[in-house]
Design a protein around this motif. Sequence first.
Motif, PDB file in Angstrom:
ATOM      1  N   ALA A 204     101.159  94.402  66.702  1.00 49.35           N
ATOM      2  CA  ALA A 204      99.892  94.262  67.415  1.00 49.35           C
ATOM      3  C   ALA A 204      98.940  95.344  66.922  1.00 49.35           C
ATOM      4  CB  ALA A 204     100.120  94.394  68.917  1.00 49.35           C
ATOM      5  N   ARG A 205      97.638  95.119  67.097  1.00 43.56           N
ATOM      6  CA  ARG A 205      96.624  96.102  66.710  1.00 43.56           C
ATOM      7  C   ARG A 205      95.625  96.250  67.862  1.00 43.56           C
ATOM      8  NH1 ARG A 205      95.929  96.688  61.246  1.00 43.56           N
ATOM      9  NH2 ARG A 205      94.821  98.595  61.848  1.00 43.56           N
ATOM     10  N   PRO A 206      94.989  97.399  67.985  1.00 46.77           N
ATOM     11  CA  PRO A 206      93.920  97.541  68.967  1.00 46.77           C
ATOM     12  C   PRO A 206      92.842  96.480  68.735  1.00 46.77           C
ATOM     13  CG  PRO A 206      94.513  99.677  68.048  1.00 46.77           C
ATOM     14  CD  PRO A 206      95.222  98.640  67.221  1.00 46.77           C
ATOM     15  N   ALA A 207      92.126  96.121  69.776  1.00 45.72           N
ATOM     16  CA  ALA A 207      91.169  95.011  69.695  1.00 45.72           C
ATOM     17  C   ALA A 207      90.140  95.208  68.586  1.00 45.72           C
ATOM     18  CB  ALA A 207      90.467  94.842  71.038  1.00 45.72           C
ATOM     19  N   ASN A 208      89.635  96.432  68.406  1.00 45.44           N
ATOM     20  CA  ASN A 208      88.598  96.653  67.392  1.00 45.44           C
ATOM     21  C   ASN A 208      89.156  96.649  65.973  1.00 45.44           C
ATOM     22  OD1 ASN A 208      89.912  99.131  67.396  1.00 45.44           O
ATOM     23  ND2 ASN A 208      88.039 100.354  67.563  1.00 45.44           N
ATOM     24  N   GLN A 209      90.482  96.618  65.825  1.00 43.54           N
ATOM     25  CA  GLN A 209      91.115  96.542  64.514  1.00 43.54           C
ATOM     26  C   GLN A 209      91.748  95.176  64.259  1.00 43.54           C
ATOM     27  OE1 GLN A 209      93.620 100.038  63.691  1.00 43.54           O
ATOM     28  NE2 GLN A 209      92.483 101.160  65.261  1.00 43.54           N
ATOM     29  N   ASN A 210      91.846  94.375  65.287  1.00 49.39           N
ATOM     30  CA  ASN A 210      92.489  93.069  65.179  1.00 49.39           C
ATOM     31  C   ASN A 210      91.470  91.988  64.819  1.00 49.39           C
ATOM     32  OD1 ASN A 210      94.791  91.395  65.317  1.00 49.39           O
ATOM     33  ND2 ASN A 210      94.251  90.751  67.395  1.00 49.39           N
ATOM     34  N   VAL A 211      90.713  92.254  63.758  1.00 47.63           N
ATOM     35  CA  VAL A 211      89.677  91.334  63.289  1.00 47.63           C
ATOM     36  C   VAL A 211      89.796  91.220  61.770  1.00 47.63           C
ATOM     37  CG1 VAL A 211      88.073  91.768  65.182  1.00 47.63           C
ATOM     38  CG2 VAL A 211      88.006  93.226  63.163  1.00 47.63           C
ATOM     39  N   PRO A 212      89.404  90.075  61.185  1.00 45.82           N
ATOM     40  CA  PRO A 212      89.581  89.858  59.740  1.00 45.82           C
ATOM     41  C   PRO A 212      88.515  90.545  58.894  1.00 45.82           C
ATOM     42  CG  PRO A 212      88.576  87.927  60.720  1.00 45.82           C
ATOM     43  CD  PRO A 212      88.895  88.866  61.861  1.00 45.82           C
ATOM     44  N   GLU A 213      88.333  91.833  59.117  1.00 42.11           N
ATOM     45  CA  GLU A 213      87.393  92.642  58.358  1.00 42.11           C
ATOM     46  C   GLU A 213      88.156  93.782  57.697  1.00 42.11           C
ATOM     47  OE1 GLU A 213      84.385  91.602  58.000  1.00 42.11           O
ATOM     48  OE2 GLU A 213      84.456  90.051  59.552  1.00 42.11           O
ATOM     49  N   PHE A 214      87.435  94.618  56.935  1.00 37.94           N
ATOM     50  CA  PHE A 214      88.079  95.703  56.190  1.00 37.94           C
ATOM     51  C   PHE A 214      88.218  96.972  57.025  1.00 37.94           C
ATOM     52  CE2 PHE A 214      87.345  99.329  53.124  1.00 37.94           C
ATOM     53  CZ  PHE A 214      88.655  99.383  52.661  1.00 37.94           C
ATOM     54  N   ALA A 215      87.096  97.562  57.424  1.00 38.51           N
ATOM     55  CA  ALA A 215      87.160  98.834  58.146  1.00 38.51           C
ATOM     56  C   ALA A 215      85.833  99.131  58.819  1.00 38.51           C
ATOM     57  CB  ALA A 215      87.524  99.981  57.197  1.00 38.51           C
ATOM     58  N   LEU A 216      85.904  99.919  59.885  1.00 41.33           N
ATOM     59  CA  LEU A 216      84.723 100.486  60.511  1.00 41.33           C
ATOM     60  C   LEU A 216      84.529 101.890  59.959  1.00 41.33           C
ATOM     61  CD1 LEU A 216      85.554  99.499  64.205  1.00 41.33           C
ATOM     62  CD2 LEU A 216      83.841  98.413  62.733  1.00 41.33           C
ATOM     63  N   ARG A 217      83.313 102.207  59.523  1.00 45.43           N
ATOM     64  CA  ARG A 217      82.999 103.550  59.047  1.00 45.43           C
ATOM     65  C   ARG A 217      82.238 104.272  60.149  1.00 45.43           C
ATOM     66  NH1 ARG A 217      82.962 100.080  54.819  1.00 45.43           N
ATOM     67  NH2 ARG A 217      83.903 100.783  52.848  1.00 45.43           N
ATOM     68  N   VAL A 218      82.820 105.329  60.667  1.00 45.56           N
ATOM     69  CA  VAL A 218      82.268 105.982  61.849  1.00 45.56           C
ATOM     70  C   VAL A 218      82.303 107.490  61.681  1.00 45.56           C
ATOM     71  CG1 VAL A 218      82.995 104.069  63.338  1.00 45.56           C
ATOM     72  CG2 VAL A 218      84.534 106.030  62.999  1.00 45.56           C
ATOM     73  N   GLY A 219      81.747 108.189  62.679  1.00 44.41           N
ATOM     74  CA  GLY A 219      81.794 109.641  62.733  1.00 44.41           C
ATOM     75  C   GLY A 219      82.705 110.103  63.851  1.00 44.41           C
ATOM     76  N   ARG A 220      82.779 111.400  64.063  1.00 44.30           N
ATOM     77  CA  ARG A 220      83.697 111.953  65.054  1.00 44.30           C
ATOM     78  C   ARG A 220      83.328 111.556  66.476  1.00 44.30           C
ATOM     79  NH1 ARG A 220      83.536 117.995  63.245  1.00 44.30           N
ATOM     80  NH2 ARG A 220      84.163 118.360  65.415  1.00 44.30           N
ATOM     81  N   GLU A 221      82.071 111.177  66.677  1.00 45.79           N
ATOM     82  CA  GLU A 221      81.684 110.733  68.019  1.00 45.79           C
ATOM     83  C   GLU A 221      82.398 109.450  68.426  1.00 45.79           C
ATOM     84  OE1 GLU A 221      79.072 108.639  65.143  1.00 45.79           O
ATOM     85  OE2 GLU A 221      79.730 110.717  65.386  1.00 45.79           O
TER      86      GLU A 221
END
Length: 298
Positions: A204-221
């Motif tokens: 299983a994956r967390p909801a924001n990772q369980n999507v057919p995309e590559f990656a979210l690019r984010v900051g420490r916030e």
Amino acid sequence: MRAILTSLTLLIGLVPMAWADTVTHAMGETEVPDTPQRVVVLTNEGTEAVLAMGVTPVGAANSWLGDPWYPHITGTMDGVEPLGRESAINLELLAALEPDLILGNKQRHEEIYEQLTAIAPTVLSERLRGDWRVNLEIYAAALDRQDEGAALLAEYDAEVAALSDALGGSLQEEVSVIRFLAGNIRIYQLDSFSGVILSDLGFARPANQNVPEFALRVGRESIPDMDGDRIVHFTYDNGNGEGDAAAAEALSDPLWQGLSAVQAGRVHGVDDAIWNTAGGVIAARLMLEDIAEIYGIE
């Protein structure tokens, strides 16, 4: 440079070759030689594929980490000429190797495809994310090693099935995959190297990772968005220490320390090359070993 390519093209034209088949790839169709002897590989995942099929290339793109190869393949790369990073191949050095087959990738090498084909028959895979198996099958066809390629995939499938059975109920854990870089943090999703392998196992994956995309690019916030039942993280550092420094800052951040997985002690630092950067069959099997170790499976 043009003179070198022209001379080499004429030389190749004078050497009799046995042409095995026409391979369909990202740039169309290419006639490839029967059992090529001097293979050049222009991607890290392609290098792993050919090595695993029993072929030592005469030249290859440098590993993204290592000098010039990843530690996990260094022992099998004796005598292989490093040709520069995937995105900056030294064409003059490549031509001097007089290859009879070049394996590359459209995402990296479409712009130099015409120059590559002037040197030797060139086969390009389509993409570098997600399912690495597709590229391995293309390379196997170009090398006339379909049986070896199929055997590798069968071995991988058997290892996945055995590990999946051993993991049992642990597969219900939502595994979060995080990468630290100098400029950003990535939250990896399903269309990534690690994402495909975790899906193969049935995690299983967390909801924001369980999507057919590559990656979210984010900051420490966005650290609160990185939580899961278990967190696996790795760091890309190109040798200047900036990636490692960014990782240290994130891991000491109060937001990170407050994540439920951190509080529960279910956080694991792993090798960036194995879980992401190398991207090939050798790394895939080493990643399975890492997962077995994380879960205490012999």
